[in-house]
Structure formats: structure tokens, C-alpha cells
Design a protein around this motif. Sequence first.
Motif, short mmCIF file in Angstrom:
data_model
loop_
_atom_site.label_atom_id
_atom_site.label_comp_id
_atom_site.label_asym_id
_atom_site.label_seq_id
_atom_site.Cartn_x
_atom_site.Cartn_y
_atom_site.Cartn_z
N LEU A 29 0.84 -1.18 0.00
CA LEU A 29 0.00 0.00 0.00
C LEU A 29 0.88 1.24 0.00
CD1 LEU A 29 -2.79 1.39 0.29
CD2 LEU A 29 -2.47 1.25 2.78
N ASP A 31 0.49 5.00 0.52
CA ASP A 31 -0.56 5.81 1.12
C ASP A 31 -0.10 7.24 1.35
OD1 ASP A 31 -3.03 6.38 2.17
OD2 ASP A 31 -2.86 5.04 3.90
N ARG A 68 -8.75 1.67 3.76
CA ARG A 68 -7.50 1.04 3.35
C ARG A 68 -7.59 -0.45 3.61
NH1 ARG A 68 -7.80 5.70 1.61
NH2 ARG A 68 -6.05 7.17 1.70
N ARG A 75 3.35 -1.03 4.05
CA ARG A 75 2.74 0.26 3.79
C ARG A 75 3.84 1.30 3.65
NH1 ARG A 75 -2.84 0.26 5.68
NH2 ARG A 75 -3.32 -1.83 6.45
#
Length: 556
Positions: A29, A31, A68, A75
Motif C-alpha cells: 500500500l 498511502d 484502506r 505500507r
Amino acid sequence: MRNFSILKASTILCATAMLAAAPAQADSLIDNVNGMTLDDNGKVLRFAAMVIDDDGRVKELLDRKDKRPKEVDFRFDGKGRTLIPGFVDAHGHVMGLGFAALTLDLSATKSLAEAQAALREYAAKNPNRQWIIGGGWNQETWGLGRFPTAAELDAIIPDRPVYLERVDGHAAWVNSAGMKAAGVTSSTKAPLGGSIEKAGGRPSGIFVDKAQNLFAKAIPKPRPVENDLALMKAQEILLSLGVTTIADMGTTMGHWQTFRRAGDKGQLKVRIISYAGEIDNMIAIGGPGPSPWLYEDRLKLAGVKLYIDGALGSRGALLKQPYADKPGESGLALLTSAQLKNKMSRASMDGFQTAVHAIGDKANDEILTAIEELQYTFKGDRRWRIEHTQIVDPVDLPRIAQTGAIASMQPVHQTSDRLMAEARLGPDRLAGAYAWNSILESGAKLAFGTDVPVESANPFPGLAAAVTREDANGQPFGGWLPREKVMREQAWQAYTIGAAYASFAEDRIGSLTKGKRADFLIIEQDIMLAAPQVIRNIKVEQTWVGGRPVYVQKKQ
């Protein structure tokens, strides 16, 4: 030389280092970013997070309000910085970039005297080099008003051969020792498609276009280890500038073997789409057709690069009317009409794509005529490419769209060539010069690149030039032939989706949409909001290819 297979932990943010060490089978991810990409219609699509699957592809784009996923293993916090797709350079020379960085580079010299000083210093530092090899010189930048001569090289290095390519690669400057080593004398005739500049009946030291081939056998060939080093250097430069894919124009067999060696070792980080420099090499590499994608979409042979003419700077570009500053010359035809059509037919019959170098208005007329004839035999989605498309007779501009051809152009050429183009063509023949907006308005496809190492591989100055038609100093104010400016979305599209489309790669790269490779950059500025001068000077903080970090800017 940076080793791209292992990024040093000292140069990488903590989260990035963790991701680089992540297992191959792990979604990730990205982010807290100001994410931007273009959709299939060229509209800006913004997002705040991106999920990357275990194959290095975009799995999902998320807004700030979207939940999410919980099942990702790693992440990465972008800390609000801008994230954009990696640039796709539609036209460059990978090995040329690497060797330019490793040999004598005269591109920064502003006068003949500066070039001579650089040559003297380089020769002193490399006393064991059998030949002094380099390039990047430009007599127009020097304000010389003529080509340099062998005598001006002999004054610096009389005892070793010197061979220096002009910045555009379409002329060579050679000293007397170099001519002697190659057996070039006053009786040597220029090959078809080339010219030898003369002074007092003797070669002056300047060899244009195919006349450069006279030195091919004399100049020592790079060893495989030197080719490998040049490729690593080229990748280092490209990735630091945000170029994640490049169309390599003129790939030789040795270059292809170098790319394959890097791929076999897991050291091929930049995606390379190759266009062989000759029909024979195209067949030897691809055999019955274009190669498949190799090394997780990092290498592919797509087609062949052909040349109709030379360049404006060396007056090799093929024009319909004589040069304004040399009325007795109209350029050099590197292929006859029949030869061009034969080569294009040979490539097309086996599904290879053709990319044809055409700079002058006569050259562009020739390639358009060839496509118009061939498209009735070779039907379907051929994506005929015209490389540079610099000077087009206005009456021929609509033909680009009518033939379905792709104009593969380099915005920085316009800012570099402006004064020279005015001198070569005169004020009354500029209407179709570097005509990006006119080409788009006609309905044709546009792909942008840099022609590195002729120009810097940095795409950000190209973006700024495309929307302003001004150089780094803001000249000319308001832009040169300003009606040919394009919108920034159009310029960005040409450097990403358009360049990918030009190589049949839009299903894999060019935008950050579901299913495509997660090739992206982390930068500080928002390119849709920043002023063009700010865009010109953007520095890439991080470059990721296939969802993995391959370059991180060193902290000062």
C-alpha cells in the motif's frame, strides 16, 4: 557506479527499505500521496493511495475517504508528496547515453576554445586510450559560423586519433591521425547518403551522416564489460530523472546482448523497447517477428529504425527547397523512395513496427507517401512512427492523421534548434516547424521523448518547453511560434500514455490504472499546478519500477 540490484540502506527512507526487502508474494500500500495519473481519455485522475499486487501491478486506486485494505504486508507513507507515473521516453539511445557519460562530453562547451581545453584535459587524464572518443559538440552553440576543422584538433592532439560526434550524431569531427588510421585521403569518395567537407581539396575533418561509416572499422569496438558499464550508467541517469521506460532507437546486436545480460542477472531496471538499427539485426534478434516481453516486461524488440535524412544542424535534413543559409544544398537522402518502401515492406510483412527518422519537409513527405502506398497492403493496426517530424510542409500536416501515423517528437529540440532553424529555413518556411499543436488538432497521435544523448534525458524541461515554447531563460518571451504550444495535460499525455501507445505498450505502462505496471515517481511539486519554470527544475525524489524502489535521491 551505483549497483541497482541492491539499494544502499543509507540512501533509502525506512519504509522504502522495508518494502525493497519484502517477499515477492506481498501486496503493498502506497498511502498519503497527492496521486495523479491520466485516464484513457487524457483526463487527470487524482488519488490518495494505491494498492500494488504481488506482480508489481496497480491493483486499486483509493481516495482519502476510502477504507484502506487490512491484508497488505507493507505500507509506504508518501507524507503528502506528489506521485505520478514514470515517464516513457518515446525516442532515445540507451547505450549512447551511457557512453556519453563515460567518454569525452563536449555538450556543455560554449566555444571552440572551451572544447579544445576540455579535449586537452581529457587526453591528459587518459594517456593510455588508443583513440580519443567523444561527442556533444555544436558549432551553432559556439557561434562559430562554420564547422570546426581537423587542424583545430591537431593543435591539441596530433599523435592520437580523435573522433568526436556532433551533438545530433549526424556528423563527426576527426583529426588528421584519425583520418590516417581509417585510410581517408583526398581521393576518398563519400558513400551514398554522406558527405565529406573539403578545404583546399582535402578533407577538412568533418564527415556528415553516412560518411561517418568510413571510420567504423578503424575505431576499436567496446568490449562487453564496457558495454555493461555503459548500460548501468545509462540506467542510473534515466532512473534519477524519472524515466522508467525508453524506446531505444537503433539497437545493435551488441546492445541487445548487453540488455539480455543485464536481464539475466536481474540488473535490468529500466524498461527498454528496442528498435533495431538495421533490417538484418531486426531479423537476427526477432526472427519471425517482434520478441515477446522479457524479464517482467522490461525488454522487448518491437521493430526497426530507418533513416530518410540527416539533421538540420549539419544540413543533412532533406528539404523541398534549398537551405536559406546555403542555397546550393537541400540535404541528404539516406534512402531512395524505393529503398524506403522495400525496407518498410520487409519489416511489415513479419509484423515488425517501423520507426522512420524524418526531419526535413521533403523527408516527411517521403515517409507519408510510403505509408499511403503500403497501408493498402499491410492493413490493421500498424502504428507507423515518424521520428522527429521536425519540419513539415503545412500542406502535409493533415496527412499524418490520415495515414494513422504517430509523430514521435522531442520538445527540447525546439528550444535548442530555434535560432538554427530560423537560419537554415528562413522566416517564411517555419509554419510547420515543431508543430505539436497543429499535429494534435489534425487528429494525429503525438509521442514525446528526448533523443538522449542529443539532449538531456530529463523529461521535465521538455514538459515546460511543450507548454511555453520558451527555453530555460524564458526566451523568446511568449514562446516561439506560440500557436504550437500544447496544454500541460496534452504534453504529459505525450510523455506517458502517448509514448506507450507508440510502442504498442499502453496495456502495460503509461498510466497508473488497474492492471498496469506500478512504475511511478515521488516528487515535491504538483505538475498540474506548478509554474512551467518550476516544472523545468523538478527533482525526482524516488523512482519505483514494478512496485519496487530503484532510485532514491541522496540527502544533502
